[in-house]
Design an enzyme around this catalytic site. Structure first.
Site, PDB file in Angstrom:
ATOM      1  N   ASP A   1      70.984 118.789  17.138  1.00 49.10           N
ATOM      2  CA  ASP A   1      70.395 120.091  16.801  1.00 49.10           C
ATOM      3  C   ASP A   1      71.253 120.929  15.882  1.00 49.10           C
ATOM      4  O   ASP A   1      70.751 121.863  15.262  1.00 49.10           O
ATOM      5  CB  ASP A   1      70.243 120.906  18.102  1.00 49.10           C
ATOM      6  CG  ASP A   1      68.948 120.602  18.815  1.00 49.10           C
ATOM      7  OD1 ASP A   1      67.963 120.291  18.147  1.00 49.10           O
ATOM      8  OD2 ASP A   1      68.938 120.691  20.062  1.00 49.10           O
TER       9      ASP A   1
HETATM   10  O1  IFM Z   1      69.449 116.511  21.271  1.00 47.84           O
HETATM   11  C1  IFM Z   1      69.841 117.798  21.626  1.00 47.84           C
HETATM   12  C2  IFM Z   1      68.996 118.219  22.798  1.00 47.84           C
HETATM   13  O2  IFM Z   1      67.649 118.239  22.434  1.00 47.84           O
HETATM   14  C3  IFM Z   1      69.402 119.591  23.293  1.00 47.84           C
HETATM   15  N1  IFM Z   1      70.793 119.636  23.587  1.00 47.84           N
HETATM   16  C4  IFM Z   1      71.656 119.232  22.488  1.00 47.84           C
HETATM   17  C5  IFM Z   1      71.291 117.846  21.988  1.00 47.84           C
HETATM   18  C6  IFM Z   1      72.197 117.460  20.822  1.00 47.84           C
HETATM   19  O3  IFM Z   1      72.192 118.435  19.831  1.00 47.84           O
END
Ligand code: IFM
Length: 803
Positions: free
Chosen positions: A493
């Protein structure tokens, strides 16, 4: 320092001190009604939606000694006044000779002893009930009679959890409490005037209340210079019977328990819940008051979990591995599936997250053996927030099914989709079909998400059509190298590159999804469609192999100018874990490159506390990269040990047959194996955290963000399907383990398609993998796939590695 131990016979972790390094929690109930209870009895409860219908005021950021949502005071009458004791330790910090918080499934049991009293409290939400029950039993351990009062207390939140903290006039002006008394019992009501209707929170006890309090200021006393550790109103015999028509509403009940002779016990229950009217609360009290009723409600919860665990149980030479797989990991998988990323000590449920498309699609895969019906229901919700174009809305709220594009909304010129979201659903659907054989699911019609249109007016399509549109979306949505565009982000993200960037993660996820989909189409006999997607697969593979190999590993992104990130050419962020593990999971990497890429991971990313997501960490904010550069090196996605990505590496290692290495990576992040060394780690040893600080950070090894993490589902899959190799397939159960050479074998009990299998694998020659044939009920079967039987008998499957 140890803070507790595993009691595997009772499927519990027993916390033996309230002074854990950070709060440790357990979940009770479900999103329909429930929340979490911490190791000192504090509780955050909500009904339906933690943002829009919150019940207790629990502020995780407050210091550990503070009051959090709910507690119980006991008053022992002494010659010169009262002595106060809180059997959950806080907020009086009552000295104890024995303290236990037994973390079970759906129930936390507290045991408190201080020489004079033993208090055993069981906290749970009966199945389907809109209330939390606390069943309290107090025993006099002193050698003389004790006269006791019990004062259970709850503090309410405004129903709109965020408004509680953003408006200090309107909120208190709406908070109102009333007392309703019937012949025997009183119920304290607290009104939640929600947008469309009025809900009534209630607090009541099975023991008659002689008085009550509903105003926090009066309860604490002295203009709130009285404290939760010593509420001044508890110096008097009775509470004020004040019905608060504004202010900080609480519920406090005065229960005079009378005189207890030595060894004599008293029990009562308290109920905290939400109903439409007072009579419903009294009806609930009638259902959960007596010892027999409480036992029956607890037995129902226990039976649910016994059946849940029974679907798959393992026996290996590693006790910590067994503890996680037989109890705590499937428990966490279910909780994560239920709560997505909505409500935990770290995800505070104020409405920013709701149910994540990417997250829940992965959570589904952690509960398939145990709760396929619930998994299917969640997949239907997820698919119905996929857009007609094929990509997906990033998150939605379960109570309204309103969806949105996540954080990308905050950046006006950014792409408003995440390139990976919709692809996870391909893996989830295929895994669901392999587990259940419910192929009719593919033909079920579901809506697409079209904002502003009533659901009945939205386009619809079969599950198959949803998947098809998702795959076609990614095939078309490519950049300069023909690789998938990043969108706002992919799985990571926090890397939000300007428009035009390409994602190798999404390329690999696309490859893995295509492989699954082609396998399904082949099984269904749709050769044309299988060929169509095989062409996509080969073409994407060729593009990856042509552009993304950096010499000793794969790059992770190309920016809009075509420059790589995750390359030896970069100063920071030279190598990313997911770029390597997923190159193996997609099947894109040749054997030679796969071996080399995983070797690079070993050399550059591994630490004794887990494998880092990338290295070296970025050292300051870079607006072109986004969130990743807001963390110091070693934290979260910036070179932290982001646990969610470790099981992918475990799986990749098993694909290459590296049983020792796969197990080593598994074991080094298994929290149950850390129970003796939690000091620098700090979090619960019975669930996976999302992140651990990496070795570039001064607090290397510190964990955070436990419970609601994709780590749960993937660690469960990595261990059961890939290390132990118990792999459901469309037409049988494959046994394809990849284990450490030192294991002389293992066994698994597994229910699959209504059949019960006892699987016994021997490893007399110290190998890692290779099951050339099976003995199924004594009959030899070539290959490693056991058939599906049309009966409910127990079938014995024996396998020997290499023989
Ligand atoms: O993949 C994401 C997840 O959707 C939410 N927490 C962080 C992860 C990595 O950025």
């Amino acid at each position: 320092m140890k803070y507790g131990y595993f009691d595997e016979e009772r499927h519990e972790y027993v916390i033996t001190t309230p002074k854990t390094p950070v709060k440790w929690i357990n979940y009770v109930g479900t999103l329909a009604f429930g929340g979490f209870v911490d190791q000192t009895g504090g509780a955050l409860l909500c009904k339906g939606d933690p943002a829009l219908n919150r019940i207790t005021k629990y502020i995780p950021q407050l210091p550990a000694a503070d009051f959090r949502g709910e507690t119980l005071y006991l008053r022992v009458r002494e010659a010169d006044g009262y002595r106060l004791v809180t059997p959950y330790f806080t907020p009086c910090l009552s000295p104890y000779t024995r303290y236990e918080c037994r973390v079970g499934q759906g129930v936390s049991t507290f045991v408190f002893e201080n020489g004079a009293l033993r208090v055993v409290t069981r906290v749970f939400v009966p199945q389907g009930a809109p209330c939390e029950v606390r069943d309290v039993e107090i025993t006099n351990l002193a050698g003389w009679p004790l006269t006791l009062d019990a004062i259970p207390v709850v503090e309410y939140s405004h129903f709109d959890a965020l408004k509680q903290f953003t408006n200090a006039d309107w909120v208190p002006q709406t908070m109102q409490s009333r007392w309703v008394q019937d012949a025997e019992r009183g119920v304290l009501l607290q009104y939640a005037f929600m947008k469309k209707d009025t809900a009534v929170n209630f607090f009541t006890a099975s023991w008659p209340s002689s008085s009550f309090e509903s105003d926090r200021k009066r309860f604490l006393g002295d203009n709130e210079y009285g404290t939760w550790a010593h509420p001044l109103s508890l110096d008097g015999d009775e509470l004020s019977n004040g019905e608060a028509l504004r202010g900080d509403n609480i519920g406090a009940l005065m229960l005079h328990l009378g005189s207890l002779q030595p060894n004599e016990s008293r029990r009562f229950v308290t109920l905290l819940g939400q109903v439409a009217q007072a009579s419903d609360a009294l009806e609930l009290l009638g259902r959960y008051s007596s010892a027999a009723q409480v036992e029956a409600a607890l037995a129902e919860i226990k039976a649910f979990w016994a059946a849940y665990f029974d679907k798959q149980q393992v026996q290996t030479p590693d006790a910590a591995f067994n503890a996680m797989l037989n109890t705590h990991n499937p428990h966490q998988c279910y909780i994560t599936k239920n709560w997505s990323r909505d409500l935990s000590l770290y995800q505070l449920g104020f409405g920013g997250r709701g149910i994540g498309f990417r997250d829940s699609s992965q959570d589904v895969m952690g509960v398939l053996a145990q709760a396929p019906g619930e998994a299917k229901a969640l997949m239907c919700n997820l698919l119905s927030v996929q857009t007609p174009a094929g990509s997906a809305m990033h998150q939605f709220y379960a109570s309204t099914m309103e969806a949105n594009a996540g954080d990308s909304r905050e950046v006006p010129n950014a792409p408003h989709y995440y390139s990976d979201d919709h692809l996870w659903m391909v893996l989830a659907v295929c895994a669901y079909l392999k587990e259940t054989g419910d192929f009719a699911f593919l033909r079920e019609e579901l809506p697409f998400y079209e904002e502003g249109l009533a659901v009945e007016k939205r386009q619809r399509g079969s599950v198959m059509e949803h998947i098809r549109r998702g795959l076609e979306f990614t095939w078309r949505d490519v950049g300069a190298h023909g690789l998938p565009l990043l969108g706002f982000a992919d799985w990571n993200d926090t890397v939000n590159l300007p428009r035009g960037a390409e994602s190798l993660f999404t390329a690999h996820l696309f490859g893995a999804a295509l492989r699954e989909w082609i396998g399904l189409l082949g099984y269904l006999g749709d050769e044309d469609a299988a060929r169509h997607y095989e062409a996509y697969y080969q073409e994407m593979r060729a593009r990856v192999e042509q552009h993304a190999w950096d010499g000793a590993w794969y790059v992770r992104y190309f920016d809009a100018q075509g420059s790589p990130l995750g390359s030896a050419k970069n100063q920071y962020g030279q190598i990313f874990l997911n770029g390597q593990s997923w190159a193996v999971l997609s099947g894109f990497a040749s054997t030679e490159r796969a071996e080399q890429a995983l070797q690079s991971v070993r050399e550059r990313l591994n630490t004794p506390r887990g494998v880092k997501l990338s290295a070296p960490g970025y050292t300051g904010f870079d607006p072109r990269l986004g969130g990743v550069s807001t963390y110091p090196p070693g934290a979260k996605e910036n070179g932290g040990i982001f646990l969610h990505s470790n099981p992918w590496l475990v799986i990749a290692e098993t694909r290459l047959g590296h049983g020792d290495q796969a197990y080593e990576y598994y074991r080094q992040i298994n929290p149950a194996a850390k129970n003796d060394e939690l000091d620098g780690y700090e979090c619960e040893p019975y669930v996976y955290p999302q992140n651990v600080l990496g070795d570039e950070h001064p607090q290397f090894g510190l964990a955070r963000n436990t419970w609601l993490s994709g780590t749960a589902s993937w660690m469960y899959q990595a261990a059961t399907k890939h290390i132990l190799g118990i792999q459901p397939d469309y037409d049988g159960l494959r046994i394809d383990p990849c284990i450490p050479a030192e294991w002389d074998g293992f066994s698994v009990r597994r229910e699959f398609r209504g059949c019960r299998y006892e699987i016994r694998v021997k490893n007399p020659r110290g190998l890692h993998r290779g099951v050339p044939h099976l003995l199924v009920d004594g009959a030899r079967i070539e290959g490693n796939q056991a058939p599906i039987f049309q009966d409910s008998n127990v079938h014995i499957i024996e396998a020997s590695l290499g023989a």
